[in-house]
Write an enzyme that holds these catalytic residues in place. Structure first.
Site, PDB file in Angstrom:
ATOM      1  CD  GLU A 105       0.217   4.801  -4.119  1.00 19.40           C
ATOM      2  OE1 GLU A 105       0.124   3.971  -3.184  1.00 19.40           O
ATOM      3  OE2 GLU A 105       0.819   5.878  -4.005  1.00 19.40           O
TER       4      GLU A 105
ATOM      5  CG  HIS B  90      11.098   7.234  -5.304  1.00 21.41           C
ATOM      6  ND1 HIS B  90      11.471   6.352  -4.320  1.00 21.41           N
ATOM      7  CD2 HIS B  90      10.000   7.869  -4.829  1.00 21.41           C
ATOM      8  CE1 HIS B  90      10.646   6.454  -3.299  1.00 21.41           C
ATOM      9  NE2 HIS B  90       9.744   7.368  -3.579  1.00 21.41           N
TER      10      HIS B  90
END
Lengths: 479, 341
Positions: A212, A281
């Site tokens: 990322e 998450h």
């Protein structure tokens, strides 16, 4: 004319120091870069280097002298052809080749702590640019519909709306491309990019490694060079690894470059809680990104929001944070059939008209707000529901106009309560509608705990429709 | 790496590039001398203005490393881009950005390259293909890889020179970028400026393997060490690396062995190294003295011609310094502009 050597500052906060040692003597030749003296402060010892070429003509401050003010002449340098006879004039200040302190502009004169801006500067500072709609909050603003009456509508999921928005914009502009994990061959981790690889090829739909930080930087660099990337995060939870590039590179460079570097880029992906995926998450980052100037932050609710706002985001010349929600991907809504359906960024939508209370929400929070309003109607309470849609810039005008009418406000979101979007709404309502309020603003948010895994605990951590109804009852003093 | 082995490595690298001096003409040396001197004098002046309180915040000087950017610039083609970290004044001047505009940014004036809003570490020139000027260690490596991505996307034949230091070479995003650059054959040359210290920490104390040119080995990115104090050697190496990247063969790593004479930033007391070490480089390996000596002895350039260059450069820098002090500060209304478009 002889050149004065001035007492240098080691740091912006240094005001004086000790001239610890002379490393050159009168009569020594000096070249640029030669170390001529050492100075000391309570923090450090540093070397003074010559800038000009010449011969050391006179030492004005003896070694060992303490408390020498910054910019006081400490020695005189003679250029070729100059002699001691020229020194007096220089030492008296007349011959300073380097600009002396008194010649420096006023604002720079102090080398000490940062001075307050002068009254003159403050007087010249204009107010900040007005938020959309201004700060007058007239209550007779006509509602602007998102599309003309009679527009043909088609029902589709949020997922399909997002895909169509990207496909239409990629057809329209060759510089738009999509990059991210599993966006191409896998057709998207949540199938949002279904079919894009087939239509646009691997040149414009690019699978990245699971990196990322790196691929976000690559996207931002490509945007600096003029391309218009759409960077998909499998979830915004993973964008925390890349947040330096999102904030420090994408959001700040336009300002830091004085407006010369452009960064047209969209960061998009699901944000907030999904289901049973636990704390790492499940976070909602709306408030994190909305806090920072230099970009736009959007969180759509319906499929029409998703399509019209993603198209607007791709066309916007700024970085845009586009926060989706995994649970909403499968929800269906009516969407106008129009390849050029674009919604304005920075404009909230009154999803439901009402008179007794204003419920402010966005994204998946809207599902609680809308169901609560429906049930409240059955109890005889008329709730107005505002879908913020854009979180930066926030359309506070629409909220204030509504609260001035209903005199009550409840906010709804799934994020943590502290420093949330709700906090900001509460503050703005207090500032702009203080005299209109009949009750304190209340907020319904996720609980202030990391998201638990167990099914029962997870449910307890999230807001409910009942929570919203209870809050509305509280602010309307209804039993 | 010990002190001695670093010098040996540097000299070995110099030997490999010995032939490069044969293709470096008298005119090349003259230009290199002038360009390097401009950076040296600019930085000395910036240090002086900082000492007078006219430049604030952080100010990282490039003195000692001039041959790297000047040699690289001489190998570049029109359209090639440059991006670097916070020690960026030399890179800007090498790309042809005006000393006046750079100095005025350092003093925070409206005529600076970023209208006074960026400062020492944040300047840009789209016209000169200079993409900054970045203050977060290592961030420019991913950004430069992205600029290279845009070159491939557009098939414009340009290569992005992405500079970073020995300190940044340990950042994680560098390796994420190496991987993508090689995977996608992006036209990028990674220029690692190894000046031996990441702030106050020597390379040997920060890096498990001090041969930074081999940091791309696990991605199969070729790399070499180059004598970064010899401008002709730098030009030759960058020329090879650019040709490699331009031919579609992907990234290339050049580790420039160089040295900064000044502290990490202006407020660095430099206690982590000895004065003898600094003097060794200044007196025996100075990149400007090296070129001056070749101009005088090999090319028989009259000393007066050299002095004329010195004088012209000094005048240009003095004019830049005066400009940077006489230009107005940004208008207060500028506080609100350029936040979004």
């Amino acid at each position: 004319m002889p050149t004065q050597i001035l007492m240098p500052a080691l740091s912006p906060t240094m005001e004086e120091g000790k001239l610890a040692k002379w490393l050159k003597s009168v009569g020594d030749a000096v070249a640029p870069g030669d170390v001529i003296a050492e100075i000391e402060t309570d923090k450090a010892t540093m070397e003074v280097e010559a800038v000009d070429e010449g011969t050391l003509g006179k030492i004005l401050v003896a070694e060992g002298t303490e408390g020498v003010p910054v910019n006081q002449p400490i020695a005189v340098l003679l250029a070729e052809g100059e002699s001691e006879a020229d020194i007096d004039e220089a030492a008296s200040g007349g011959g300073a080749k380097a600009p002396a302190k008194e010649e420096a502009p006023k604002a720079e004169a102090s080398t000490g702590s940062v001075p307050d801006p002068s009254a003159e500067q403050r007087a010249k500072l204009p107010p900040p640019p007005a938020a959309p709609g201004g700060t007058e909050f007239p209550d007779d603003q006509p509602d602007e519909p998102d599309y003309p009456a009679g527009t043909e509508m088609r029902q589709m999921t949020v997922r399909e709306a997002l895909r169509d928005a990207m496909a239409e914009e990629m057809r329209r502009d060759e510089d738009v491309f999509l990059m991210g994990e599993e966006v191409a061959e896998y057709q998207g981790a949540y199938k949002v990019s279904q079919g894009l690889l087939d239509e646009f090829s691997a040149r414009r739909v690019i699978d990245t490694p699971i990196t990322e930080h790196g691929f976000t930087g690559v996207g931002v660099g490509a945007a600096f060079a003029g391309l218009k990337p759409i960077v998909e995060f499998m979830t915004f939870n993973f964008a925390m690894q890349a947040i330096d590039q999102i904030i420090n590179s994408a959001a700040k460079t336009h300002y830091m470059s004085g407006g010369f570097i452009k960064c047209q880029i969209v960061f998009r992906g699901p944000n907030g809680a999904a289901a049973r995926v636990a704390a790492q998450h499940s976070q909602d980052y709306a408030a994190w990104y909305a806090h920072v100037p230099g970009h736009r932050v959007i969180q759509p609710y319906s499929a029409a929001d998703a399509k019209g706002l993603l198209k607007a985001a791709i066309r916007d010349p700024n970085p845009v944070i586009f926060l989706e929600n995994e649970i909403l991907y499968g929800h269906s809504f009516d969407v106008p059939v129009d390849d050029d359906f674009v919604l304005p960024i920075g404009k909230a939508k009154v999803e439901r008209k009402g008179t007794d209370v204003t419920i402010v929400s966005f994204g998946i929070g809207m599902t609680y707000a809308m169901k609560a309003a429906e049930e409240l109607a059955g109890m005889g309470i008329s709730a107005e529901v505002i879908n913020l849609r854009t979180l930066r810039p926030l359309d506070i005008d629409t909220v204030i106009r509504s609260v001035r009418k209903t005199n009550r406000c409840v906010t709804v979101e799934e994020a943590f309560p502290t420093c949330s979007i709700s906090s900001e709404i509460g503050f703005q309502v207090m500032t702009h509608a203080f005299d209109f309020l009949d009750a304190p603003v209340m907020r319904i948010t996720g609980k202030d705990v990391p998201m638990p895994y167990a099914a029962n605990l997870e449910k307890l951590a999230l807001p409910t429709v009942a929570d919203v109804i209870d809050a509305v009852k509280a602010v309307t003093y209804t039993n | 790496m010990t002190e001695d082995s670093a010098v040996v490595e540097r000299e070995k690298a110099a030997g490999a590039g010995a032939k490069s001096s044969e293709t470096f003409s008298k005119e090349d040396y003259r230009r290199a001398y002038e360009d390097m001197l401009l950076i040296r004098r600019f930085e000395e002046k910036a240090g002086q203005l900082y000492g007078m309180g006219l430049i604030g915040g952080f100010c990282h000087l490039y003195i000692g490393q001039e041959a790297v950017v000047v040699g690289a610039q001489m190998a570049m083609q029109e359209g090639d881009q440059v991006i670097t970290g916070y020690r960026d004044h030399g890179h800007m001047l090498a790309t042809g950005m005006e000393p006046k505009g750079v100095m005025a940014e350092l003093t925070g004036r409206s005529s600076g390259y970023s209208k006074g809003k960026g400062g020492s570490m944040h300047m840009f020139s789209v016209e000169k293909n200079f993409f900054g000027g970045h203050g977060i260690v290592g961030a420019q490596v991913s950004l430069g890889t992205g600029i290279a991505f845009s070159n491939r996307y557009r098939e414009n034949g340009a290569v992005c020179l992405t500079y970073f230091g020995d300190g940044a070479a340990n950042q994680g995003q560098v390796y994420e970028s190496f991987n993508m650059a090689k995977l996608w054959s992006l036209p990028v040359v990674y220029m690692i400026e190894n000046n031996k210290y990441g702030m106050g920490t020597s390379v040997a104390r920060a890096s498990s393997n001090t041969n930074l040119s081999q940091r791309g080995a696990s991605f199969e990115i070729p790399g070499e060490q180059v004598d970064g104090m010899a401008v002709e050697t730098v030009r030759a190496a960058v020329g090879r690396a650019l040709a490699h990247a331009r031919a579609g063969k992907g990234p290339y790593i050049l580790e420039m062995l160089t040295y900064r004479y000044r502290g990490h930033s202006m407020s660095d007391p430099a206690k982590y190294r000895t004065r003898d070490e600094v003097n060794e480089y200044r007196q025996k390996h100075d990149p400007i003295d090296h070129v001056r000596e070749i101009l005088l002895s090999k090319h028989k350039v009259p000393e007066d011609d050299i002095k004329a260059i010195d004088k012209r450069v000094r005048e240009e820098i003095n004019a830049a310094a005066e400009f940077a002090q006489s230009e107005p500060e940004p208008d207060p209304a500028e506080l609100w502009t350029d936040v979004v478009r």
